[in-house]
Design a protein around this motif. Structure first.
Motif, PDB file in Angstrom:
ATOM      1  N   LEU A   2      72.230  63.908  86.177  1.00  0.00           N
ATOM      2  CA  LEU A   2      73.320  62.946  86.046  1.00  0.00           C
ATOM      3  C   LEU A   2      73.824  62.405  87.380  1.00  0.00           C
ATOM      4  CD1 LEU A   2      75.403  64.828  83.313  1.00  0.00           C
ATOM      5  CD2 LEU A   2      73.829  62.923  82.973  1.00  0.00           C
ATOM      6  N   ALA A   3      73.273  62.844  88.494  1.00  0.00           N
ATOM      7  CA  ALA A   3      73.739  62.385  89.803  1.00  0.00           C
ATOM      8  C   ALA A   3      73.453  60.887  89.990  1.00  0.00           C
ATOM      9  CB  ALA A   3      73.074  63.199  90.912  1.00  0.00           C
ATOM     10  N   ASP A   4      74.062  60.313  91.025  1.00  0.00           N
ATOM     11  CA  ASP A   4      73.860  58.875  91.300  1.00  0.00           C
ATOM     12  C   ASP A   4      72.387  58.562  91.540  1.00  0.00           C
ATOM     13  OD1 ASP A   4      76.549  58.540  91.021  1.00  0.00           O
ATOM     14  OD2 ASP A   4      76.983  58.469  93.172  1.00  0.00           O
ATOM     15  N   ALA A   5      71.681  59.485  92.180  1.00  0.00           N
ATOM     16  CA  ALA A   5      70.250  59.306  92.408  1.00  0.00           C
ATOM     17  C   ALA A   5      69.444  60.174  91.453  1.00  0.00           C
ATOM     18  CB  ALA A   5      69.902  59.639  93.858  1.00  0.00           C
ATOM     19  N   GLY A   6      70.033  60.520  90.327  1.00  0.00           N
ATOM     20  CA  GLY A   6      69.389  61.396  89.378  1.00  0.00           C
ATOM     21  C   GLY A   6      68.450  60.687  88.431  1.00  0.00           C
ATOM     22  N   VAL A   7      67.918  61.436  87.488  1.00  0.00           N
ATOM     23  CA  VAL A   7      66.898  60.932  86.568  1.00  0.00           C
ATOM     24  C   VAL A   7      67.447  59.804  85.696  1.00  0.00           C
ATOM     25  CG1 VAL A   7      65.374  61.543  84.651  1.00  0.00           C
ATOM     26  CG2 VAL A   7      65.746  63.165  86.529  1.00  0.00           C
ATOM     27  N   VAL A   8      68.638  59.976  85.144  1.00  0.00           N
ATOM     28  CA  VAL A   8      69.190  58.985  84.213  1.00  0.00           C
ATOM     29  C   VAL A   8      69.445  57.665  84.919  1.00  0.00           C
ATOM     30  CG1 VAL A   8      71.134  58.437  82.709  1.00  0.00           C
ATOM     31  CG2 VAL A   8      70.201  60.756  82.735  1.00  0.00           C
ATOM     32  N   ASN A   9      70.094  57.697  86.071  1.00  0.00           N
ATOM     33  CA  ASN A   9      70.398  56.448  86.786  1.00  0.00           C
ATOM     34  C   ASN A   9      69.138  55.766  87.285  1.00  0.00           C
ATOM     35  OD1 ASN A   9      73.244  55.805  86.850  1.00  0.00           O
ATOM     36  ND2 ASN A   9      73.537  57.747  87.924  1.00  0.00           N
ATOM     37  N   ARG A  10      68.157  56.518  87.737  1.00  0.00           N
ATOM     38  CA  ARG A  10      66.899  55.907  88.182  1.00  0.00           C
ATOM     39  C   ARG A  10      66.186  55.237  87.016  1.00  0.00           C
ATOM     40  NH1 ARG A  10      63.810  59.683  92.662  1.00  0.00           N
ATOM     41  NH2 ARG A  10      65.483  59.696  94.227  1.00  0.00           N
ATOM     42  N   LEU A  11      66.228  55.876  85.851  1.00  0.00           N
ATOM     43  CA  LEU A  11      65.585  55.299  84.674  1.00  0.00           C
ATOM     44  C   LEU A  11      66.294  54.020  84.243  1.00  0.00           C
ATOM     45  CD1 LEU A  11      63.450  55.554  82.449  1.00  0.00           C
ATOM     46  CD2 LEU A  11      65.071  56.943  81.153  1.00  0.00           C
ATOM     47  N   LEU A  12      67.627  54.047  84.239  1.00  0.00           N
ATOM     48  CA  LEU A  12      68.388  52.860  83.847  1.00  0.00           C
ATOM     49  C   LEU A  12      68.131  51.695  84.803  1.00  0.00           C
ATOM     50  CD1 LEU A  12      71.806  54.461  82.851  1.00  0.00           C
ATOM     51  CD2 LEU A  12      70.051  53.553  81.324  1.00  0.00           C
ATOM     52  N   MET A  13      68.074  51.983  86.106  1.00  0.00           N
ATOM     53  CA  MET A  13      67.822  50.911  87.078  1.00  0.00           C
ATOM     54  C   MET A  13      66.380  50.430  87.005  1.00  0.00           C
ATOM     55  SD  MET A  13      70.100  51.922  90.451  1.00  0.00           S
ATOM     56  CE  MET A  13      69.419  53.574  90.643  1.00  0.00           C
ATOM     57  N   ALA A  14      65.444  51.332  86.704  1.00  0.00           N
ATOM     58  CA  ALA A  14      64.050  50.922  86.566  1.00  0.00           C
ATOM     59  C   ALA A  14      63.855  50.027  85.353  1.00  0.00           C
ATOM     60  CB  ALA A  14      63.157  52.155  86.461  1.00  0.00           C
ATOM     61  N   GLY A  28      66.086  47.989  84.314  1.00  0.00           N
ATOM     62  CA  GLY A  28      66.885  46.789  84.519  1.00  0.00           C
ATOM     63  C   GLY A  28      68.169  46.765  83.716  1.00  0.00           C
ATOM     64  N   LEU A  29      68.591  47.902  83.207  1.00  0.00           N
ATOM     65  CA  LEU A  29      69.818  47.957  82.416  1.00  0.00           C
ATOM     66  C   LEU A  29      71.065  47.996  83.289  1.00  0.00           C
ATOM     67  CD1 LEU A  29      68.703  50.493  79.636  1.00  0.00           C
ATOM     68  CD2 LEU A  29      68.760  47.993  79.542  1.00  0.00           C
ATOM     69  N   THR A  30      70.908  48.375  84.545  1.00  0.00           N
ATOM     70  CA  THR A  30      72.022  48.382  85.493  1.00  0.00           C
ATOM     71  C   THR A  30      71.480  48.150  86.890  1.00  0.00           C
ATOM     72  OG1 THR A  30      73.854  49.703  86.378  1.00  0.00           O
ATOM     73  CG2 THR A  30      71.875  50.885  85.719  1.00  0.00           C
ATOM     74  N   SER A  31      72.294  47.514  87.716  1.00  0.00           N
ATOM     75  CA  SER A  31      71.849  47.208  89.078  1.00  0.00           C
ATOM     76  C   SER A  31      72.279  48.253  90.086  1.00  0.00           C
ATOM     77  CB  SER A  31      72.401  45.840  89.500  1.00  0.00           C
ATOM     78  OG  SER A  31      73.826  45.837  89.424  1.00  0.00           O
ATOM     79  N   GLU A  32      73.216  49.123  89.693  1.00  0.00           N
ATOM     80  CA  GLU A  32      73.696  50.169  90.582  1.00  0.00           C
ATOM     81  C   GLU A  32      73.932  51.443  89.777  1.00  0.00           C
ATOM     82  OE1 GLU A  32      78.381  48.793  90.446  1.00  0.00           O
ATOM     83  OE2 GLU A  32      77.214  48.577  92.284  1.00  0.00           O
ATOM     84  N   PRO A  33      73.935  52.573  90.448  1.00  0.00           N
ATOM     85  CA  PRO A  33      74.109  53.837  89.711  1.00  0.00           C
ATOM     86  C   PRO A  33      75.440  53.891  88.972  1.00  0.00           C
ATOM     87  CG  PRO A  33      73.336  54.235  91.952  1.00  0.00           C
ATOM     88  CD  PRO A  33      73.710  52.787  91.884  1.00  0.00           C
ATOM     89  N   LEU A  34      75.397  54.445  87.774  1.00  0.00           N
ATOM     90  CA  LEU A  34      76.614  54.632  86.982  1.00  0.00           C
ATOM     91  C   LEU A  34      77.261  55.969  87.358  1.00  0.00           C
ATOM     92  CD1 LEU A  34      75.333  53.513  83.460  1.00  0.00           C
ATOM     93  CD2 LEU A  34      76.607  52.157  85.134  1.00  0.00           C
ATOM     94  N   PRO A  35      78.582  56.016  87.371  1.00  0.00           N
ATOM     95  CA  PRO A  35      79.281  57.276  87.704  1.00  0.00           C
ATOM     96  C   PRO A  35      79.240  58.244  86.520  1.00  0.00           C
ATOM     97  CG  PRO A  35      80.891  55.565  87.225  1.00  0.00           C
ATOM     98  CD  PRO A  35      79.535  54.899  87.172  1.00  0.00           C
ATOM     99  N   LEU A  36      78.132  58.947  86.377  1.00  0.00           N
ATOM    100  CA  LEU A  36      77.957  59.859  85.248  1.00  0.00           C
ATOM    101  C   LEU A  36      78.420  61.276  85.562  1.00  0.00           C
ATOM    102  CD1 LEU A  36      74.388  58.739  84.096  1.00  0.00           C
ATOM    103  CD2 LEU A  36      76.592  57.991  83.191  1.00  0.00           C
ATOM    104  N   LEU A  37      78.297  61.670  86.830  1.00  0.00           N
ATOM    105  CA  LEU A  37      78.625  63.035  87.208  1.00  0.00           C
ATOM    106  C   LEU A  37      80.117  63.160  87.503  1.00  0.00           C
ATOM    107  CD1 LEU A  37      77.155  65.728  87.599  1.00  0.00           C
ATOM    108  CD2 LEU A  37      76.879  65.140  90.014  1.00  0.00           C
ATOM    109  N   TYR A  38      80.662  64.365  87.288  1.00  0.00           N
ATOM    110  CA  TYR A  38      82.073  64.683  87.510  1.00  0.00           C
ATOM    111  C   TYR A  38      82.995  63.846  86.616  1.00  0.00           C
ATOM    112  CZ  TYR A  38      79.834  66.623  91.651  1.00  0.00           C
ATOM    113  OH  TYR A  38      78.993  67.316  92.493  1.00  0.00           O
TER     114      TYR A  38
END
Length: 299
Positions: free
Chosen positions: A139-151, A153-163
């Motif tokens: 769930l980190a900014d450079a984690g699996v979920v955010n990398r997948l979402l950016m790959a 094209g669903l988001t242009s920047e990491p989502l604040p999922l952690l904490y």
């Protein structure tokens, strides 16, 4: 018979040694007045004056910050409410996710069930901390979920999922899900599936048969699973500390801070006693009410 008495005495001795005795020690500490000292086991009874010194303020301060302040407006009450809320949501999510799992395993061929149950219990083979830290990487900014979402094209920047609330609930649901699946499976696997066939013959739809036949007959597993998830979730400390934010302060972290940061063992013990009471008293009332209903139904 001696054998029967021994079998009954073993669990009672276990509960007395590892639950009742520690609870009594905790209760003792909760009334201690440490003063300027550091000894949480100071005697409550003054043999010279014959006076029993009980510091009720350890409990009173939980519900009232100041003598003339508002009642139930303290950090501790907020932590209790937040803990009960998160524990209820976690248990509900585990039930919604775990029931289909348990139902699928119970309806699977007998030869496949051991493998499916092994998959449910497989996380227990890994350290609890490692599993929680794995979610930090996911769930980190450079984690699996955010990398997948950016790959994608669903988001242009990491989502604040952690904490966040979401990350904490995800971690708690993942960790405690097997505690819901196993008792549900133990109940559903004993279900007489001919009752569903009879419901179908009487014109019930699959959903109506499930709601009116399967769910009531699996009530014992639902309650057992809910309690197995809810009770440890109330006092959870590790997951909120690693995955939750500063606004996710639960009672487990408050007890830790009072004991090891503020060195206020009596108040920490009082917080723990109140937390145990919040869990044990409703459970006792429920089981007493259920026992009376069962006895009335038998007559």
């Amino acid at each position: 018979m001696p054998g029967r008495r021994f079998v009954i005495a073993v669990p009672f001795a276990w509960l007395t040694l590892f639950f009742l005795l520690p609870f009594l020690i905790l209760l003792y500490i909760s009334f201690v007045d440490m003063g300027d000292g550091i000894d949480p086991f100071r005697p409550l009874w003054d043999a010279t004056t014959g006076v029993l010194h009980l510091k009720y303020e350890n409990y009173w301060s939980i519900f009232k910050a100041e003598w003339d302040g508002p009642l139930f407006r303290t950090l501790y009450v907020e932590a209790y409410v937040r803990s009960l809320l998160y524990a209820s949501v976690t248990a509900t999510l585990c039930l919604l996710i775990g029931y289909p799992f348990a139902y699928f395993i119970a309806r699977s061929p007998a030869a496949v069930r051991p493998a499916l149950l092994l998959m449910v219990m497989l996380p227990f083979w890994t350290s609890f901390l490692l599993r929680v830290y794995a979610w930090k990487g996911i769930l980190a900014d450079a984690g699996v979920v955010n990398r997948l979402l950016m790959a994608l094209g669903l988001t242009s920047e990491p989502l604040p999922l952690l904490y966040t609330n979401v990350s904490m609930l995800v971690g708690m649901t993942y960790v405690y899900l097997p505690f819901m699946v196993l008792p549900l499976y133990a109940t559903l696997v004993k279900l007489d599936w001919r009752l569903l066939e009879a419901a179908y013959d009487l014109g019930a739809t699959p959903w109506r048969a499930f709601w009116l036949v399967t769910v009531p007959l699996s009530k014992a597993g639902i309650i057992a699973g809910f309690m197995l998830v809810f009770i440890p979730s109330v006092g959870e400390f590790v997951i909120p500390s690693l995955l939750g934010g500063p606004e996710n302060l639960m009672i487990g972290r408050v007890v830790w801070d009072e004991m090891f940061t503020a060195n206020n063992w009596p108040r920490a013990a009082a917080l723990a006693v109140v937390m145990i009471g919040l869990i044990v008293v409703p459970l006792s009332l429920y089981y007493r009410y259920s026992g009376e209903r069962a006895a009335a139904g038998a007559h």
